[in-house]
Scaffold this active site. Structure first.
Site, PDB file in Angstrom:
ATOM      1  CB  SER A 173      87.273  12.767  67.449  1.00  0.00           C
ATOM      2  OG  SER A 173      86.529  11.599  67.232  1.00  0.00           O
TER       3      SER A 173
ATOM      4  CD  GLN B 265      89.803   9.179  69.169  1.00  0.00           C
ATOM      5  OE1 GLN B 265      89.056   9.993  68.648  1.00  0.00           O
ATOM      6  NE2 GLN B 265      89.564   7.872  69.144  1.00  0.00           N
TER       7      GLN B 265
ATOM      8  NE  ARG C 133      77.927   6.065  74.799  1.00  0.00           N
ATOM      9  CZ  ARG C 133      78.835   6.496  73.912  1.00  0.00           C
ATOM     10  NH1 ARG C 133      78.462   7.283  72.918  1.00  0.00           N
ATOM     11  NH2 ARG C 133      80.093   6.153  74.031  1.00  0.00           N
TER      12      ARG C 133
ATOM     13  CG  HIS D  27      84.710   7.377  76.281  1.00  0.00           C
ATOM     14  ND1 HIS D  27      85.582   6.884  75.355  1.00  0.00           N
ATOM     15  CD2 HIS D  27      83.808   8.107  75.552  1.00  0.00           C
ATOM     16  CE1 HIS D  27      85.227   7.275  74.130  1.00  0.00           C
ATOM     17  NE2 HIS D  27      84.144   8.026  74.239  1.00  0.00           N
TER      18      HIS D  27
ATOM     19  NE  ARG E 255      80.120  10.061  75.343  1.00  0.00           N
ATOM     20  CZ  ARG E 255      79.023  10.656  74.889  1.00  0.00           C
ATOM     21  NH1 ARG E 255      78.279  11.369  75.719  1.00  0.00           N
ATOM     22  NH2 ARG E 255      78.661  10.548  73.638  1.00  0.00           N
TER      23      ARG E 255
ATOM     24  CB  SER F 232      86.709  10.984  83.141  1.00  0.00           C
ATOM     25  OG  SER F 232      86.868  10.325  81.886  1.00  0.00           O
TER      26      SER F 232
ATOM     27  NE  ARG G  97      81.770  18.557  83.729  1.00  0.00           N
ATOM     28  CZ  ARG G  97      82.346  17.547  83.068  1.00  0.00           C
ATOM     29  NH1 ARG G  97      83.655  17.580  82.779  1.00  0.00           N
ATOM     30  NH2 ARG G  97      81.637  16.519  82.666  1.00  0.00           N
TER      31      ARG G  97
ATOM     32  N   GLY H  34      86.670  17.998  78.410  1.00  0.00           N
ATOM     33  CA  GLY H  34      85.670  17.363  77.551  1.00  0.00           C
ATOM     34  C   GLY H  34      84.415  18.195  77.389  1.00  0.00           C
ATOM     35  NE  ARG H  35      79.184  14.363  79.024  1.00  0.00           N
ATOM     36  CZ  ARG H  35      79.538  13.225  79.631  1.00  0.00           C
ATOM     37  NH1 ARG H  35      80.481  13.215  80.562  1.00  0.00           N
ATOM     38  NH2 ARG H  35      78.944  12.087  79.319  1.00  0.00           N
TER      39      ARG H  35
HETATM   40  C1  LIG Z   1      79.822  13.681  72.978  1.00  0.00           C
HETATM   41  C2  LIG Z   1      81.120  13.022  73.281  1.00  0.00           C
HETATM   42  C3  LIG Z   1      81.829  12.441  72.241  1.00  0.00           C
HETATM   43  C4  LIG Z   1      83.057  11.846  72.487  1.00  0.00           C
HETATM   44  N1  LIG Z   1      83.787  11.367  71.432  1.00  0.00           N
HETATM   45  C5  LIG Z   1      85.001  10.821  71.649  1.00  0.00           C
HETATM   46  C6  LIG Z   1      85.800  10.405  70.560  1.00  0.00           C
HETATM   47  O1  LIG Z   1      85.430  10.551  69.411  1.00  0.00           O
HETATM   48  N2  LIG Z   1      86.998   9.846  70.843  1.00  0.00           N
HETATM   49  C7  LIG Z   1      87.453   9.678  72.130  1.00  0.00           C
HETATM   50  O2  LIG Z   1      88.539   9.160  72.346  1.00  0.00           O
HETATM   51  N3  LIG Z   1      86.710  10.098  73.179  1.00  0.00           N
HETATM   52  C8  LIG Z   1      85.519  10.683  72.972  1.00  0.00           C
HETATM   53  N4  LIG Z   1      84.801  11.158  74.022  1.00  0.00           N
HETATM   54  C9  LIG Z   1      85.367  11.085  75.384  1.00  0.00           C
HETATM   55  C10 LIG Z   1      86.217  12.325  75.690  1.00  0.00           C
HETATM   56  O3  LIG Z   1      87.428  12.309  74.974  1.00  0.00           O
HETATM   57  C11 LIG Z   1      86.564  12.382  77.184  1.00  0.00           C
HETATM   58  O4  LIG Z   1      87.147  11.169  77.574  1.00  0.00           O
HETATM   59  C12 LIG Z   1      85.319  12.655  78.037  1.00  0.00           C
HETATM   60  O5  LIG Z   1      84.566  13.700  77.464  1.00  0.00           O
HETATM   61  C13 LIG Z   1      85.729  13.045  79.446  1.00  0.00           C
HETATM   62  O6  LIG Z   1      84.608  13.187  80.268  1.00  0.00           O
HETATM   63  P1  LIG Z   1      84.008  14.619  80.684  1.00  0.00           P
HETATM   64  O7  LIG Z   1      83.642  15.314  79.417  1.00  0.00           O
HETATM   65  O8  LIG Z   1      82.799  14.291  81.508  1.00  0.00           O
HETATM   66  O9  LIG Z   1      85.061  15.342  81.459  1.00  0.00           O
HETATM   67  C14 LIG Z   1      83.572  11.775  73.805  1.00  0.00           C
HETATM   68  C15 LIG Z   1      82.856  12.367  74.842  1.00  0.00           C
HETATM   69  C16 LIG Z   1      81.658  12.991  74.594  1.00  0.00           C
HETATM   70  C17 LIG Z   1      80.940  13.676  75.728  1.00  0.00           C
END
Ligand SMILES: Cc1cc2nc3c(=O)[nH]c(=O)nc-3n(C[C@H](O)[C@H](O)[C@H](O)COP(=O)(O)O)c2cc1C
Length: 451
Positions: free
Chosen positions: A140, A162, A199, A332, A335, A371, A374, A393-394
């Site tokens: 990131s 990214q 948020r 995202h 978020r 997104s 899990r 992701g998470r």
């Molecule tokens: C804490 C956090 C920080 C994130 N930071 C970025 C980021 O810097 N750049 C980006 O493209 N997406 C970012 N995302 C989105 C993730 O790339 C991804 O789209 C998202 O986590 C998917 O959802 P999920 O974790 O619920 O599956 C972030 C997500 C979270 C949870």
């Protein structure tokens, strides 16, 4: 020797993603992450970070009522496999080719900012884990480590970059050229975060690490950015303000302590705060880019270019027309827009479009997804709907919080083991056999979805 031949000869089977299950049972050791169940994993991450609650909530939280985050996950329940029997699925693999490169699996580590909130080594853990498992790291722009240091930790592992698109052209070019110089092969531009979403979890405690200079280390290690701040980097890019002085970045991050240090005249925290504000103005500036501007990045990035945050069929088509090589269908993790369409439903629509599907089949356009992933079965559902690979992701951030590099590896191995087992148990050997074949592989449930 193939898996099947080894079984027939009653010999030890070759290593595969699914052999991880045998290792777990034989070792009789619970994982360091405490559970392979995603909900228990999340609960454990919450528990281990209880003295650092705002950091956990920063990762856990979503926009508004978090309805899109919940809907993302619920959408997977709408689709169910109908396994077929007496099919030889002894020899399975999860190999996936993206932009001409063969990977061991269809999983990538999603770009997630500010790993340093959950672990003192920040992104270095994910970079190391990605190399150990042959899973691409997507680094990131909002990281707590420089592109170069993450690349070093990633070694000869696969890595993508990214881009949060800065306001300044010279800075954009600097980031792209640094990414290229240190081996990031694919560029993903995230489009859904021109400004941050609403948020409440973070607003309630006024918690935003970037404002204190945490998560800006791609900027503080950038010569163009630092020169624009009146700070000339030395030849080796050592920054006096924290670009590489990671040991000075507070862990756990405590905004109150940072503010007090600043008020007491601490120079490091004072300059970090200014840099944080100025870096945020560059990458989450509120300046909304438009389709005609994609040509600029396209012109300056020779490798595969992917747009992240696509939910509308017409946007996926526009990405193709703009000369991009693919998209990440993503909201995202809920978020950004509370009430946005669940990403899996967007995937269904986008991959159902004949223009997109044709380009995909001809190898001209790649659809990635994130997104709500899990579990292994989620990955297979996304692939049956037409995604070529998914971003996790998470869950890997929770693995990071619990036990660093090892935690990330356990999360990824568990998910990929489940993916491979589920593939075989449904009667398939490879992802090619299910890719885009939703009706042949799954049934869509209309009743009971909202129970
Ligand atoms: C804490 C956090 C920080 C994130 N930071 C970025 C980021 O810097 N750049 C980006 O493209 N997406 C970012 N995302 C989105 C993730 O790339 C991804 O789209 C998202 O986590 C998917 O959802 P999920 O974790 O619920 O599956 C972030 C997500 C979270 C949870």
């Amino acid at each position: 020797m193939s898996f099947k031949a080894a079984l027939e000869a009653d010999q030890e089977v070759p290593e595969s993603w699914s052999s991880y299950m045998t290792t777990v049972y034989r070792g009789r050791k619970p994982p360091s992450i405490s559970s392979y169940d995603p909900e228990k994993l999340e609960a454990k991450a919450r528990e281990v970070t209880k003295k650092n609650e705002a950091a956990f909530l920063y990762v856990f939280g979503s926009a508004g009522s978090c309805s899109t985050d919940r809907a993302n996950r619920k959408a997977f329940e709408k689709w169910c496999f109908t396994p077929k029997m007496l099919i030889d699925a002894s020899d399975r693999n999860l190999e996936t080719t993206l932009f001409g490169v063969k990977y061991k699996s269809p999983l990538l580590l999603a770009p997630i900012g500010v790993h340093g909130l959950l672990h003192p080594e920040g992104e270095l853990c994910a970079a190391t884990a990605a190399n150990n498992m042959g899973v691409p790291l997507i680094m990131s722009t909002a990281a707590t480590r420089s592109l170069e240091d993450a690349a070093k930790a990633n070694g000869d592992g696969p890595r993508w970059y990214q881009l949060y698109w800065p306001r300044s052209e010279p800075l954009t070019l600097s980031l792209l050229s640094r990414a290229k110089a240190c081996g990031y092969t694919t560029c993903i531009i995230t489009l859904d975060t021109m400004c941050m979403g609403w948020r409440p979890y973070d607003l309630d405690t006024a918690y935003l690490p970037f404002n204190h200079g945490i998560g800006i280390q791609v900027g503080t290690s950038d010569p163009v950015f630092m020169q624009s701040q009146g700070t000339i980097l030395e030849g080796d890019q050592q920054s006096p303000y924290g670009g590489h002085e990671y040991s000075k970045i507070p862990y756990p991050f405590d905004p109150v302590a940072c503010d007090s240090a600043r008020e007491a005249g601490d120079e490091f925290h004072t300059s970090l705060k200014t840099l944080g504000r100025n870096w945020s103005r560059q990458i989450h500036s509120g300046l909304f880019r438009t389709w005609d501007e994609i040509a600029f990045v396209r012109k300056h990035w020779e490798g595969p270019l992917v747009l992240k945050g696509i939910l509308h069929v017409s946007d996926a088509v526009k990405a193709m027309e703009a000369g991009c090589d693919g998209v990440v269908v993503s909201n995202h993790g809920g978020r950004q827009v509370d009430g946005a369409i669940p990403a899996l439903i967007a995937l269904e629509k986008i991959c159902g479009d004949s223009r997109i599907r044709k380009a995909q089949i001809e190898g001209k356009f790649t659809i990635l997804f994130d997104s709500g992933i899990r579990r292994g079965s989620d990955i297979l559902k996304a692939i049956a709907l037409g995604a070529q690979a998914v971003l996790l992701g998470r869950p890997y951030m929770y693995g990071l919080a619990i036990s660093g590099t090892q935690g990330i590896e356990e999360v990824v191995r568990g998910i990929l083991c489940e993916t491979e087992l589920t593939l075989g148990l449904c009667g398939f050997n490879s992802l090619d056999e299910i890719w885009g074949k939703r009706e042949e592989v799954m049934d869509k449930l209309e009743l009971g979805f909202y129970n």
